[in-house]
Design a protein around this motif. Structure first.
Motif, PDB file in Angstrom:
ATOM      1  N   PHE A   1       0.764  -1.301  -0.085  1.00 28.40           N
ATOM      2  CA  PHE A   1       0.103  -0.163   0.127  1.00 28.40           C
ATOM      3  C   PHE A   1       0.901   1.302   0.234  1.00 28.40           C
ATOM      4  O   PHE A   1       1.716   1.155   0.122  1.00 28.40           O
ATOM      5  N   ASP A   2       0.262   1.996  -0.807  1.00 26.81           N
ATOM      6  CA  ASP A   2       0.636   3.922  -0.639  1.00 26.81           C
ATOM      7  C   ASP A   2       0.080   3.912   0.988  1.00 26.81           C
ATOM      8  O   ASP A   2      -0.900   3.791   2.120  1.00 26.81           O
TER       9      ASP A   2
ATOM     10  N   ALA B   1      -7.851  -2.125   0.368  1.00 25.11           N
ATOM     11  CA  ALA B   1      -8.433  -1.961  -1.274  1.00 25.11           C
ATOM     12  C   ALA B   1      -9.438  -2.646  -1.464  1.00 25.11           C
ATOM     13  O   ALA B   1      -9.528  -3.965  -0.952  1.00 25.11           O
TER      14      ALA B   1
ATOM     15  N   SER C   1      -1.757   6.554   2.147  1.00 31.08           N
ATOM     16  CA  SER C   1      -2.714   7.033   1.381  1.00 31.08           C
ATOM     17  C   SER C   1      -3.672   5.957   1.450  1.00 31.08           C
ATOM     18  O   SER C   1      -4.867   6.932   1.702  1.00 31.08           O
ATOM     19  N   GLU C   2      -3.382   5.052   1.295  1.00 34.89           N
ATOM     20  CA  GLU C   2      -4.494   4.326   0.883  1.00 34.89           C
ATOM     21  C   GLU C   2      -5.051   3.057   2.305  1.00 34.89           C
ATOM     22  O   GLU C   2      -4.615   2.698   2.718  1.00 34.89           O
TER      23      GLU C   2
ATOM     24  N   ASN D   1      -9.388   7.442  -1.423  1.00 33.45           N
ATOM     25  CA  ASN D   1      -8.246   6.883  -0.957  1.00 33.45           C
ATOM     26  C   ASN D   1      -8.460   5.151   0.057  1.00 33.45           C
ATOM     27  O   ASN D   1      -7.885   4.220   0.009  1.00 33.45           O
ATOM     28  N   ASP D   2      -9.555   4.778  -1.477  1.00 31.23           N
ATOM     29  CA  ASP D   2      -8.767   3.528  -1.817  1.00 31.23           C
ATOM     30  C   ASP D   2      -8.099   2.696  -2.757  1.00 31.23           C
ATOM     31  O   ASP D   2      -8.264   4.469  -3.360  1.00 31.23           O
ATOM     32  N   ARG D   3      -7.920   1.775  -2.818  1.00 30.05           N
ATOM     33  CA  ARG D   3      -7.266   0.932  -4.389  1.00 30.05           C
ATOM     34  C   ARG D   3      -8.601   0.359  -5.304  1.00 30.05           C
ATOM     35  O   ARG D   3      -8.818  -0.915  -4.642  1.00 30.05           O
TER      36      ARG D   3
ATOM     37  N   ASN E   1      -5.124  -1.676   5.038  1.00 29.51           N
ATOM     38  CA  ASN E   1      -4.040  -1.420   5.245  1.00 29.51           C
ATOM     39  C   ASN E   1      -4.213  -0.960   6.483  1.00 29.51           C
ATOM     40  O   ASN E   1      -4.555   0.324   6.909  1.00 29.51           O
TER      41      ASN E   1
END
Length: 339
Positions: free
Chosen positions: A149-150, A156, A152-153, A232-234, A191
């Protein structure tokens, strides 16, 4: 680190451990969690079996958060851990904080267990996969194990619906960013540092206690999570949450398996589940295969017991050409409705 809403000492009443893992070092384990009530323990066991069956080379730790766990459940889940040399932990929880939150016939307070899960593991591990118990695995999860993860994420997720649905949700929920995607919360790869940083559990509970906010939402915590995670989601591939309702079979002319080969997780949404005896279709085979390779092998599928279930079983038996069973279910449906 932000303060979590659910303190471990307030919500965890008992922790049970079924550890038959040969390698006691959890450093390389992938953690998968479930939040369920007693009605989904059967499905949860088969979901775990399906993950283990489809990923024999991977190492997992499974975490089940529930408010009910019988002696028979202990026996079955211990046998499951032993069969696959795996580790399963069960957390019996205090639900009092959750019972004041909104609920419906389809969504009980158990839907909020995922908030307890996220807070419990905050500071313990970096990420955890949350799955609904009506999800069955039929492929490799290595891509999720390897996912980084980044900062800010927060999670997922897998998109649900299409652009028109996203537009409607963005307007209804007064969240413009949802036009880029609205997700189903049955699959969440969380995350944990970011979840805690953004105070997701606290913000979610506060929103669910706000009468004005509750007026907007129709999907309870799923709507709330979409609001809080927007931007802020992937979004990951749909193969990780392929939704299918067995009741779709009632509208089809031919019976076939609609699940693509690439699917990793099939999510049996809707009131008819593959553990129901009337769900006799090819699409249920993924559940049945895992069941046959689990301690629940000899356990019968569930017969209808409520008026709602008798009504659906009657429709499915008619579709399947089982007329006597159809008549029997309709008789029971009307009897329960009347009496």
């Amino acid at each position: 680190m932000s303060q979590d809403y659910f303190a471990e000492e307030d919500v965890i009443l008992t922790k049970l451990e079924f550890d038959h893992c040969n390698d006691k070092n959890d450093a390389n384990s992938f953690h998968i969690s479930y939040g369920i009530d007693k009605n989904f323990l059967f499905g949860c066991g088969i979901s775990i079996a399906s993950v283990l069956l489809s990923n024999p080379a991977s190492k997992f730790v499974f975490h089940i958060f529930t408010d009910y766990f019988s002696d028979n459940d202990r026996e079955k889940f211990d046998a499951l851990a032993a069969q696959y040399n795996s580790r399963i932990l069960v957390y019996l929880i205090n639900c009092e904080k959750l019972k004041v939150l909104p609920s419906t016939k389809n969504w009980t307070y158990a839907t909020y267990f995922r908030f307890i899960i996220a807070d419990y593991f905050s500071g313990k591990i970096d990420k955890i996969l949350y799955l609904d118990a009506d999800i069955v695995c039929k492929g490799s999860v290595q891509e999720l194990i390897d996912l980084s993860f980044d900062e800010s994420e927060i999670a997922a997720v897998v998109a649900e619906g299409d652009i028109e649905w996203w537009k409607k949700r963005s307007i209804t929920l007064d969240t413009p960013k949802l036009i880029n995607g609205y997700f189903n919360a049955g699959f969440l790869l969380i995350n944990l540092p970011a979840w805690s940083k953004y105070n997701i559990s606290t913000c979610a509970i506060d929103m669910l206690k706000d009468p004005e906010a509750v007026k907007k939402i129709t999907h309870l915590d799923q709507d709330v999570l979409n609001i809080l995670l927007a931007g802020n989601d992937r979004f990951v591939d749909g193969k990780f949450n392929t939704q299918y309702s067995i009741n779709y079979e009632l509208k089809k002319d031919k019976v076939f398996d609609p699940i693509p080969n690439s699917c990793v997780f099939i999510h049996y949404i809707g009131p008819t589940k593959p553990w129901h005896i009337w769900a006799n279709y090819p699409v249920s085979e993924y559940f049945n295969r895992a069941k046959e390779n689990s301690p629940w092998q000899s356990v019968s599928l569930l017969s209808p017991s409520t008026s709602h279930q008798f009504r659906y079983s009657a429709k499915h038996y008619f579709k399947q050409g089982l007329i006597l069973k159809c008549i029997y279910s309709y008789i029971n449906y009307y009897a329960k409705k009347l009496f």
